[in-house]
Design an enzyme around this catalytic site. Structure first.
Site, PDB file in Angstrom:
ATOM      1  N   ASN A 247      -1.366  12.765  -4.465  1.00  0.00           N
ATOM      2  CA  ASN A 247      -2.502  12.006  -3.944  1.00  0.00           C
ATOM      3  C   ASN A 247      -2.073  10.630  -3.462  1.00  0.00           C
ATOM      4  OD1 ASN A 247      -5.041  13.000  -3.488  1.00  0.00           O
ATOM      5  ND2 ASN A 247      -5.715  12.878  -5.600  1.00  0.00           N
TER       6      ASN A 247
ATOM      7  N   ASP B  29       3.213  -2.476  -2.790  1.00  0.00           N
ATOM      8  CA  ASP B  29       3.955  -1.868  -3.903  1.00  0.00           C
ATOM      9  C   ASP B  29       4.533  -0.501  -3.551  1.00  0.00           C
ATOM     10  OD1 ASP B  29       1.750  -0.182  -4.058  1.00  0.00           O
ATOM     11  OD2 ASP B  29       1.175  -0.745  -6.095  1.00  0.00           O
TER      12      ASP B  29
ATOM     13  N   HIS C  64       0.215  -0.163   0.863  1.00  0.00           N
ATOM     14  CA  HIS C  64       0.233  -1.321  -0.031  1.00  0.00           C
ATOM     15  C   HIS C  64       1.661  -1.843  -0.146  1.00  0.00           C
ATOM     16  CE1 HIS C  64      -3.509   0.445  -2.206  1.00  0.00           C
ATOM     17  NE2 HIS C  64      -3.881  -0.483  -1.367  1.00  0.00           N
TER      18      HIS C  64
ATOM     19  N   GLY D 164      -7.692  14.190   0.323  1.00  0.00           N
ATOM     20  CA  GLY D 164      -7.103  13.565   1.510  1.00  0.00           C
ATOM     21  C   GLY D 164      -7.934  12.440   2.067  1.00  0.00           C
TER      22      GLY D 164
ATOM     23  N   ASN E  89      -4.574  -1.195  -8.372  1.00  0.00           N
ATOM     24  CA  ASN E  89      -5.619  -1.634  -7.451  1.00  0.00           C
ATOM     25  C   ASN E  89      -6.872  -2.125  -8.164  1.00  0.00           C
ATOM     26  OD1 ASN E  89      -4.536   1.222  -5.830  1.00  0.00           O
ATOM     27  ND2 ASN E  89      -4.244  -0.788  -4.920  1.00  0.00           N
TER      28      ASN E  89
ATOM     29  N   SER F  94      -1.467  11.476   0.439  1.00  0.00           N
ATOM     30  CA  SER F  94      -2.870  11.860   0.258  1.00  0.00           C
ATOM     31  C   SER F  94      -3.348  12.732   1.406  1.00  0.00           C
ATOM     32  CB  SER F  94      -3.738  10.600   0.152  1.00  0.00           C
ATOM     33  OG  SER F  94      -5.110  10.919   0.136  1.00  0.00           O
TER      34      SER F  94
ATOM     35  N   ARG G   5      -4.836  -3.112   5.009  1.00  0.00           N
ATOM     36  CA  ARG G   5      -5.937  -3.170   4.039  1.00  0.00           C
ATOM     37  C   ARG G   5      -6.161  -4.553   3.431  1.00  0.00           C
ATOM     38  NH1 ARG G   5      -5.448   2.386   0.462  1.00  0.00           N
ATOM     39  NH2 ARG G   5      -5.037   3.839   2.189  1.00  0.00           N
TER      40      ARG G   5
ATOM     41  N   ALA H   5      -7.513   9.027   1.766  1.00  0.00           N
ATOM     42  CA  ALA H   5      -6.909   7.718   2.018  1.00  0.00           C
ATOM     43  C   ALA H   5      -6.182   7.687   3.360  1.00  0.00           C
ATOM     44  CB  ALA H   5      -5.951   7.366   0.888  1.00  0.00           C
TER      45      ALA H   5
ATOM     46  N   GLU I  85      -7.121  -5.435  -2.181  1.00  0.00           N
ATOM     47  CA  GLU I  85      -6.629  -4.205  -2.810  1.00  0.00           C
ATOM     48  C   GLU I  85      -5.950  -4.473  -4.152  1.00  0.00           C
ATOM     49  OE1 GLU I  85      -6.622  -0.843  -1.113  1.00  0.00           O
ATOM     50  OE2 GLU I  85      -8.253  -1.878  -0.085  1.00  0.00           O
TER      51      GLU I  85
ATOM     52  N   CYS J  30       1.710   2.552  -9.180  1.00  0.00           N
ATOM     53  CA  CYS J  30       0.269   2.604  -8.890  1.00  0.00           C
ATOM     54  C   CYS J  30      -0.546   2.816 -10.155  1.00  0.00           C
ATOM     55  CB  CYS J  30      -0.031   3.732  -7.914  1.00  0.00           C
ATOM     56  SG  CYS J  30       0.417   3.395  -6.200  1.00  0.00           S
TER      57      CYS J  30
END
Length: 455
Positions: free
Chosen positions: A372, A261, A259, A26, A116, A34, A223, A28, A180, A378
């Site tokens: 996650n 995406d 993000h 956890g 990333n 996550s 980010r 993030a 990122e 990703c």
């Protein structure tokens, strides 16, 4: 480029292998999945095999598929830098007792999400006709900040030929240049071999006056900075006519879209996006249309069809959008999309039945990654390559039936099928991981890329 040269250019999806220390910590902030699964027991073996099976199925369907290795974890060197001393066992035990969050961070297998890993620009878009790479600094979170040095060595080991490939330094690891990677970058074009337009999406601006109408999220951090995106574009030699910089909608970030995406995916001329993807939706689309040589095909999913909660929970937009030779497109979605009625109805009635190139949807089980906070998109770094550039790759990294069998056997030899947070302090786990990674570099024939191999 001639018509034959253009048609020979292909996109290769380089998927990250799930590492031996895959766990649910956890870590993030802003990643709902996550955070909600932190502390659960993970299954590294299942995660790695799920990822490999996705790669194999896409390879079997005719898509070019590559493999990237995981990072060295636990990163005991990082713990030593933070003041923990003694033998490796002593360092792990003390960290587990005094700073368990740090131990979880240095054991993170987050490098599986190679979207990333960095940003790439294909050779047909740049003045020197080479493929350009910049590893992402990932400075917004400590567990990912540990990745760029090894990522850079891995990319330089595989894309080694200086005639075809150029590598740039990581941006300064400061909040102003928070980067990122390709999770916030999309190249849009007609054919892959034709010139493309690069869409860079950022969450905030670090310097100067905030652009008119812009605002930042209030619940979760943004980010990616505009300045980082602009710096990568400069490194790669991209011009103003080739780039579009768009702000991600701050309300989407606050809903868990950490993000771009997670809320939009593009490939070729198609941009599949949620209504809440961009703060200035109309302006972003208009600038893309003005700069693209081929007509943009926007596929918009309205908020009334898919709520932000459903978009984040299902990762509909964190799917892989793959181009087919006949001009159609295939969308590879996580199994969670079937579990949300509104999402599945949208896929069937809006995407597949709509006036757009998306003609097929493939469902893949990547639950170990999804828990996650990472879906199919990703897990891959897209690299557009000409024939000669593919031939210039170093190592054994393009997936074949034989390599798939070898990697599957490697996972079965070395990975645990159960990993709880308390297991991260086990010195045997660290030894198992190093043994596995040393064997992997030999299997992939990429040389020494890990700190423990470099001395």
């Amino acid at each position: 480029m001639s018509a034959a040269d253009i048609s020979s250019v292909r996109e290769v999806n380089f998927d990250g292998l799930v590492g031996p220390t895959h766990n649910y910590s956890g870590l993030a902030v802003g990643n709902v999945a996550s955070m909600s699964h932190g502390g659960l027991v993970s299954n590294p073996k299942e995660g790695a095999l799920q990822g490999l099976l996705k790669m194999k199925s896409l390879m079997d369907a005719g898509y070019a598929q590559g493999v990237l290795p995981p990072q060295q974890r636990p990163d005991i060197g990082a713990l030593r830098d933070l003041g923990f001393s003694g033998s490796n066992s002593d360092v792990l035990a003390r960290a587990a007792k005094e700073a368990p969050q740090l131990l979880r961070a240095v054991c993170s297998a987050s490098s599986m999400w190679t979207a990333n890993a960095g940003t790439m620009t294909p050779s047909m878009d740049v003045p020197d006709s080479r493929v350009h790479f910049t590893p992402a600094n990932l400075q917004s979170s400590f567990h990912r900040y540990l990745e760029p040095q090894t990522t850079g060595r891995v990319l330089q080991a595989i894309f080694r030929d200086e005639q075809h490939f150029a590598h740039h330094p990581v941006l300064p690891a400061t909040p102003a240049f928070s980067d990122e990677g390709a999770a916030n970058h999309t190249r849009l074009c007609g054919e892959y071999g034709e010139p493309g337009v690069h869409l860079f999406v950022y969450g905030r601006q670090a310097f100067g006056d905030v652009r008119s109408g812009e605002r930042e999220p209030t619940r979760f951090p943004a980010r990616q900075t505009l300045e980082a995106s602009q710096a990568v574009a400069r490194q790669h030699g991209l011009t103003q006519e080739q780039t579009v910089f768009a702000q991600q909608h701050p309300d989407a970030i606050d809903a868990g879209v950490f993000h771009n995406d997670v809320i939009a995916v593009g490939n070729g001329p198609v941009l599949l996006y949620h209504e809440m993807a961009f703060l200035d939706e109309e302006g972003t689309l208009n600038e893309l249309r003005a700069k693209m040589a081929s007509p943009l095909i926007p596929v918009r999913v309205p908020l009334e069809a898919v709520s932000m909660e459903d978009a984040v929970a299902s990762y509909l937009f964190n799917s892989q959008l793959l181009s087919n030779p006949d001009g159609t497109m295939t969308l590879v979605v996580p199994g969670e999309c079937q579990e949300r009625e509104a999402v599945w109805n949208t896929i069937q009635n809006h995407l597949l039945a709509g006036n757009n190139p998306i003609s097929e949807v493939i469902v893949k089980d990547v639950k170990q990654s999804m828990r996650n906070g990472g879906g199919p998109a990703c897990l891959r770094l897209r690299v557009v390559l000409k024939d000669a550039e593919r031939a210039a790759l170093t190592g054994r990294v393009l997936l074949t039936d034989t390599l798939y069998d070898d990697l599957t056997a490697w996972v079965n030899r070395h990975y645990r099928d159960r990993l709880a947070p308390d297991d991260l302090a086990d010195p045997k786990l660290a030894e198992e991981s190093l043994t596995a990674l040393d064997e992997l570099t030999q299997l992939l024939k990429i040389g020494s890329v890990y700190p423990f191999q470099l001395g």
